[in-house]
Write an enzyme that holds these catalytic residues in place. Sequence first.
Site, short mmCIF file in Angstrom:
data_model
loop_
_atom_site.label_atom_id
_atom_site.label_comp_id
_atom_site.label_asym_id
_atom_site.label_seq_id
_atom_site.Cartn_x
_atom_site.Cartn_y
_atom_site.Cartn_z
N SER A 1 25.83 46.75 -9.58
CA SER A 1 26.19 46.45 -8.19
C SER A 1 25.68 45.09 -7.74
O SER A 1 24.61 44.64 -8.16
CB SER A 1 25.60 47.54 -7.30
OG SER A 1 25.56 47.10 -5.96
N ARG B 1 37.66 55.18 0.79
CA ARG B 1 36.24 54.89 0.95
C ARG B 1 35.57 56.00 1.75
O ARG B 1 36.19 56.57 2.68
CB ARG B 1 36.13 53.55 1.70
CG ARG B 1 34.76 52.93 1.76
CD ARG B 1 34.15 52.74 0.42
NE ARG B 1 33.29 51.57 0.38
CZ ARG B 1 32.20 51.51 -0.39
NH1 ARG B 1 31.86 52.54 -1.15
NH2 ARG B 1 31.49 50.41 -0.44
N TYR C 1 18.10 51.77 -3.59
CA TYR C 1 19.37 51.83 -4.31
C TYR C 1 19.52 50.61 -5.23
O TYR C 1 19.86 50.74 -6.42
CB TYR C 1 20.54 51.87 -3.30
CG TYR C 1 21.88 51.65 -3.95
CD1 TYR C 1 22.55 52.69 -4.57
CD2 TYR C 1 22.47 50.38 -3.97
CE1 TYR C 1 23.78 52.49 -5.19
CE2 TYR C 1 23.69 50.17 -4.58
CZ TYR C 1 24.34 51.22 -5.19
OH TYR C 1 25.53 51.01 -5.81
N GLY D 1 34.91 60.41 -6.78
CA GLY D 1 34.62 59.35 -5.80
C GLY D 1 35.80 58.39 -5.68
O GLY D 1 36.83 58.55 -6.34
N GLN D 2 35.63 57.39 -4.81
CA GLN D 2 36.70 56.40 -4.60
C GLN D 2 37.12 55.75 -5.94
O GLN D 2 38.30 55.77 -6.32
CB GLN D 2 36.22 55.31 -3.65
CG GLN D 2 37.14 54.10 -3.58
CD GLN D 2 36.56 52.94 -2.79
OE1 GLN D 2 36.94 52.74 -1.64
NE2 GLN D 2 35.67 52.15 -3.39
N GLU E 1 24.38 44.69 -5.06
CA GLU E 1 23.11 44.96 -4.37
C GLU E 1 21.92 44.53 -5.24
O GLU E 1 20.82 44.35 -4.73
CB GLU E 1 22.99 46.44 -4.04
CG GLU E 1 23.74 46.86 -2.79
CD GLU E 1 23.17 46.25 -1.51
OE1 GLU E 1 22.00 46.47 -1.22
OE2 GLU E 1 23.93 45.55 -0.82
N ARG F 1 29.68 40.17 3.52
CA ARG F 1 29.94 40.77 2.22
C ARG F 1 31.19 40.18 1.59
O ARG F 1 32.08 39.69 2.29
CB ARG F 1 30.15 42.30 2.35
CG ARG F 1 28.88 43.09 2.69
CD ARG F 1 27.90 43.11 1.53
NE ARG F 1 26.73 43.92 1.80
CZ ARG F 1 25.65 43.49 2.47
NH1 ARG F 1 25.60 42.27 2.94
NH2 ARG F 1 24.62 44.31 2.66
O1 G4F Z 1 29.25 49.33 3.89
P1 G4F Z 1 27.81 49.25 3.61
O2 G4F Z 1 27.03 50.49 3.82
O3 G4F Z 1 27.73 48.73 2.12
P2 G4F Z 1 26.57 48.03 1.24
O4 G4F Z 1 25.24 48.37 1.77
O5 G4F Z 1 26.89 46.58 1.14
O6 G4F Z 1 26.73 48.73 -0.16
C1 G4F Z 1 27.99 49.01 -0.74
O7 G4F Z 1 28.38 47.99 -1.64
C2 G4F Z 1 27.56 47.84 -2.79
C3 G4F Z 1 28.13 46.72 -3.64
O8 G4F Z 1 27.41 45.57 -3.35
C4 G4F Z 1 27.49 49.13 -3.57
F1 G4F Z 1 26.70 48.98 -4.65
C5 G4F Z 1 26.96 50.23 -2.68
O9 G4F Z 1 26.98 51.45 -3.38
C6 G4F Z 1 27.88 50.34 -1.47
O10 G4F Z 1 29.16 50.72 -1.93
O11 G4F Z 1 27.13 48.08 4.48
C7 G4F Z 1 27.64 46.77 4.50
C8 G4F Z 1 26.92 45.96 5.57
C9 G4F Z 1 25.39 46.06 5.52
O12 G4F Z 1 24.86 44.77 5.64
C10 G4F Z 1 25.01 46.89 6.73
O13 G4F Z 1 23.75 46.58 7.30
O14 G4F Z 1 27.28 46.47 6.85
C11 G4F Z 1 26.14 46.50 7.67
N1 G4F Z 1 26.33 47.52 8.73
C12 G4F Z 1 26.31 47.25 10.07
N2 G4F Z 1 26.48 48.39 10.76
C13 G4F Z 1 26.53 48.83 8.57
C14 G4F Z 1 26.63 49.39 9.85
N3 G4F Z 1 26.65 49.59 7.45
C15 G4F Z 1 26.88 50.92 7.59
N4 G4F Z 1 27.03 51.69 6.49
N5 G4F Z 1 26.96 51.50 8.84
C16 G4F Z 1 26.84 50.79 9.99
O15 G4F Z 1 26.90 51.34 11.10
#
Ligand code: G4F
Length: 334
Positions: A128, A187, A152, A12-13, A130, A220
């Site tokens: 995490s 990523r 998760y 993984g990354q 999360e 974030r």
């Molecule tokens: O990039 P995300 O999918 O990351 P998320 O959910 O924050 O989780 C990542 O970080 C965590 C560390 O806190 C890790 F534990 C976990 O394994 C992972 O690496 O989403 C980030 C944000 C969310 O709020 C989501 O709702 O982006 C928003 N978002 C908006 N549009 C989207 C999208 N996320 C994704 N994946 N795809 C979209 O189209």
Amino acid sequence: MSKKVFITGIDGQDGSYLSEFLLNKGYEVHGMVRRVSLEDPEHHLWRIKHILDKVKLHAASLESYPSIFKVVEQVKPDECYHLAAQSFVSYSFEDEFSTINTNINGTHFVLSAIKEKVPKCKFYFAASSEQFGMAKESPQNENTPFHPRSPYGISKVAGFHLTQNYREAYGLFACSGLLFNHESPRRGFEFVTRKITNAAAEIKLGLKAELRLGNLDAKRDWGFAGDYVEAMWMMLQQDAPDDYVIATGETHSVKEFIELAFDTVGLDWKKYVIVDDVLYRPAEVFILKGDYSKAEKKFGWKPKVNFKELVTMMVNADLERFKNMKKDICDAKD
Ligand code: G4F
């Protein structure tokens, strides 16, 4: 004799950056991958392609205790970094049972195998941000109560408590790194940062017309994965095991990330980004921001790459990748 390290999720990354870092430190690096990855290295092992001749890979599965036990027994590591998990939050809503079973059991299996075969091995758990979910305070630190918002997040809270329990009940040197979002050109494409940088590059090169996203207002604390793997190692070099938040202390919205990514390629994002309700999550983590002062005080860790540098690094890497792909196709035609 060099120290032996065992990394689950080496492909993984984080596993790829950590392997490079530990190889440079003179470690003998062993990694756990799924059998399918060994059968199809082109697709599954691209992040560690350049170091495949320097690491030793072992096939095992987070779903099988005997397979993990066997590898731990064979390798007898001095340090173990447990990074493997089903880590995509959105997917955890679609298949909550497999995420919860795999992530919790997987962590339990690795901890148990270490307790049985190499109780002196130092253990790192990839906890995490999360876990904070609907956080009770901002910024979040090691004492902030957990309120996970996804299967998760729940699985990571359980893994965190398992790690703590093996430390308290069996005396294992077991640490958890509460890592906030960390990104890089390696990523996965399902995460929002890579989805954006990849699309910005494709749109710039005329390979794609639009980008569909969910909640643009989510915020974030985004850092660079290469910085964060150093913190993992530092935790295991302390006199006593403990848990640490690793973050940048800054928070930015998805919209800010998009703006910066599209600015990097000289495009106006509003012309290309479409908000799609289907991509909203059933329960969202609206804002995360970490306080890494404990890690800084204890072992001097702080992030090196800032938000702007991270976004431009990722966009430029994707642009470069597409340009090389085009070049390869042209060369093949010649
Ligand atoms: O990039 P995300 O999918 O990351 P998320 O959910 O924050 O989780 C990542 O970080 C965590 C560390 O806190 C890790 F534990 C976990 O394994 C992972 O690496 O989403 C980030 C944000 C969310 O709020 C989501 O709702 O982006 C928003 N978002 C908006 N549009 C989207 C999208 N996320 C994704 N994946 N795809 C979209 O189209």
